[in-house]
Design an enzyme around this catalytic site. Sequence first.
Site, mmCIF file in Angstrom:
data_model
loop_
_atom_site.group_PDB
_atom_site.id
_atom_site.type_symbol
_atom_site.label_atom_id
_atom_site.label_comp_id
_atom_site.label_asym_id
_atom_site.label_seq_id
_atom_site.Cartn_x
_atom_site.Cartn_y
_atom_site.Cartn_z
ATOM 1 N N CYS A 113 0.811 -1.222 0.000
ATOM 2 C CA CYS A 113 0.000 0.000 0.000
ATOM 3 C C CYS A 113 0.846 1.274 0.000
ATOM 4 C CB CYS A 113 -0.957 0.008 1.180
ATOM 5 S SG CYS A 113 -2.162 -1.334 1.075
ATOM 6 N N HIS A 253 -3.374 7.451 2.101
ATOM 7 C CA HIS A 253 -3.776 6.109 1.661
ATOM 8 C C HIS A 253 -5.181 5.852 2.196
ATOM 9 C CE1 HIS A 253 -3.943 1.964 0.824
ATOM 10 N NE2 HIS A 253 -3.721 1.546 2.059
ATOM 11 N N ASN A 283 -10.056 0.202 -0.281
ATOM 12 C CA ASN A 283 -8.592 0.238 -0.243
ATOM 13 C C ASN A 283 -8.056 -0.336 -1.562
ATOM 14 O OD1 ASN A 283 -5.874 -0.173 0.202
ATOM 15 N ND2 ASN A 283 -6.126 -1.023 2.255
HETATM 16 N N1 COA Z 1 -19.015 -7.930 8.584
HETATM 17 C C1 COA Z 1 -19.541 -8.159 9.800
HETATM 18 N N2 COA Z 1 -18.795 -8.449 10.885
HETATM 19 C C2 COA Z 1 -17.477 -8.511 10.719
HETATM 20 C C3 COA Z 1 -16.857 -8.299 9.479
HETATM 21 C C4 COA Z 1 -17.687 -8.008 8.382
HETATM 22 N N3 COA Z 1 -17.206 -7.781 7.151
HETATM 23 N N4 COA Z 1 -15.538 -8.434 9.623
HETATM 24 C C5 COA Z 1 -15.313 -8.706 10.928
HETATM 25 N N5 COA Z 1 -16.487 -8.765 11.591
HETATM 26 C C6 COA Z 1 -16.697 -9.038 12.999
HETATM 27 C C7 COA Z 1 -15.563 -9.798 13.634
HETATM 28 O O1 COA Z 1 -15.732 -11.188 13.393
HETATM 29 C C8 COA Z 1 -15.693 -9.446 15.086
HETATM 30 O O2 COA Z 1 -16.703 -10.227 15.654
HETATM 31 P P1 COA Z 1 -16.545 -10.801 17.153
HETATM 32 O O3 COA Z 1 -16.434 -9.576 18.011
HETATM 33 O O4 COA Z 1 -17.781 -11.594 17.321
HETATM 34 O O5 COA Z 1 -15.287 -11.619 17.130
HETATM 35 C C9 COA Z 1 -16.196 -8.012 15.044
HETATM 36 O O6 COA Z 1 -16.709 -7.807 13.719
HETATM 37 C C10 COA Z 1 -15.137 -6.970 15.345
HETATM 38 O O7 COA Z 1 -13.983 -7.263 14.575
HETATM 39 P P2 COA Z 1 -12.668 -6.408 14.708
HETATM 40 O O8 COA Z 1 -11.651 -6.988 13.794
HETATM 41 O O9 COA Z 1 -12.323 -6.190 16.134
HETATM 42 O O10 COA Z 1 -13.220 -5.010 14.118
HETATM 43 P P3 COA Z 1 -12.483 -3.646 13.988
HETATM 44 O O11 COA Z 1 -13.293 -2.590 14.610
HETATM 45 O O12 COA Z 1 -11.022 -3.762 14.348
HETATM 46 O O13 COA Z 1 -12.559 -3.402 12.403
HETATM 47 C C11 COA Z 1 -11.187 -3.536 10.460
HETATM 48 C C12 COA Z 1 -11.962 -4.306 11.536
HETATM 49 C C13 COA Z 1 -10.485 -4.559 9.580
HETATM 50 C C14 COA Z 1 -12.167 -2.739 9.653
HETATM 51 C C15 COA Z 1 -10.166 -2.617 11.123
HETATM 52 O O14 COA Z 1 -9.430 -3.312 12.076
HETATM 53 C C16 COA Z 1 -9.236 -1.996 10.130
HETATM 54 O O15 COA Z 1 -9.622 -1.244 9.279
HETATM 55 N N6 COA Z 1 -7.923 -2.274 10.285
HETATM 56 C C17 COA Z 1 -6.925 -1.725 9.424
HETATM 57 C C18 COA Z 1 -6.942 -2.447 8.142
HETATM 58 C C19 COA Z 1 -6.124 -1.754 7.138
HETATM 59 O O16 COA Z 1 -6.118 -0.572 7.050
HETATM 60 N N7 COA Z 1 -5.426 -2.537 6.356
HETATM 61 C C20 COA Z 1 -4.712 -2.096 5.254
HETATM 62 C C21 COA Z 1 -3.536 -1.314 5.623
HETATM 63 S S1 COA Z 1 -2.692 -1.061 4.162
#
Ligand code: COA
Length: 326
Positions: A113, A253, A283
């Site tokens: 990225c 980004h 993304n």
């Molecule tokens: N739809 C519904 N529920 C979902 C889901 C989806 N697409 N994806 C995950 N969940 C659920 C999980 O299973 C979890 O359930 P649980 O609490 O029963 O275990 C819950 O949602 C929370 O998941 P979590 O991973 O803690 O959520 P979060 O608030 O951290 O958000 C991201 C997840 C991925 C959106 C976030 O962490 C993020 O954006 N991270 C950075 C990613 C990024 O930028 N990557 C690229 C960098 S280049």
Amino acid sequence: MIRAVLTGTGSALPARRVSNAELAERVDTTDEWIVERTGIRFRHIAGEGETTATLARDAAVAAIAAAGVTPQDIDLIVLATATPDNTFPATATKVQAMLGINDCVAFDVAAVCSGFLYAVQVADSMIRAGAHRRALVIGAETFSRLLDWEDRTTCVLFGDGAGAIVLEARDSADDNADPAARGILATRLHADGRHNELLYVDGGPSTTGTVGKLRMKGREVFRHAVINLAAVMEEALVAAGLPIEAVDWVVPHQANARILDATARKLSLPAEKVVMTVDQHANTSAASVPLALDQAVRDGRIQPGHIVVLEAMGGGFTWGAAVVRF
Ligand code: COA
């Protein structure tokens, strides 16, 4: 002094636009969850005949036209991608051939990225060293082809697209505070390979002999992103000798709206100065910064003379920022 001045931008998106509701028909997710956790509403997904190289070519053609030059004027192509058309040759050389440029330097950069920031620093250095006069710098991806469409924690987050800029060697004022100092004023890059396993693809030519699928520990990536991005933006501004108040636009980004908000808050940057396209594109990895930049240039937000900070972070981890005066 000679600097690399940004003279044109372009971008391209696949024809097919996919809403959260459409994804929710395929995987266990909802529009509400995706919007609340990420800010994403749509992403474009490449169809038959659309590849990283074709998207890159379309973005390049637009950037070359915006710069008012011809493909034959380009003597360097640096293309950032983690989703090349083939393991080799470099996608940059495929784009070169599509543009009808028979002899120039062309290669790919792999920093996921933050690949576009890496490519900008490489091209900027080569121009300032006097080796090249007109560079095409491209970020292009088809992440849809690396996604595990059974994994709701990753497949809702990414999209496909390409963005490109033309950088030209121009005489410029030495002092960055002087409005006559145009072009790339400073860049800063970092990598920390200890975090390889937080965001990676579980295949490759030298390990499994397969392409593999994207794997990510989202919560941990999120935490590192805010800290690293705020730090590298500050560092690049210090290197440019400019205060945060001098910044007209930040083009980040586009991974997650919450990362953009938290990073802006950490730097006391008003949200109105942050270009946000994650809602429309999701993304797009190395394509996300030049895609957002092209949008803000074409809709007239970014004007000549504006100070713009580009920043990104991705797998590796790698991260970086660039300060540019338009
Ligand atoms: N739809 C519904 N529920 C979902 C889901 C989806 N697409 N994806 C995950 N969940 C659920 C999980 O299973 C979890 O359930 P649980 O609490 O029963 O275990 C819950 O949602 C929370 O998941 P979590 O991973 O803690 O959520 P979060 O608030 O951290 O958000 C991201 C997840 C991925 C959106 C976030 O962490 C993020 O954006 N991270 C950075 C990613 C990024 O930028 N990557 C690229 C960098 S280049």
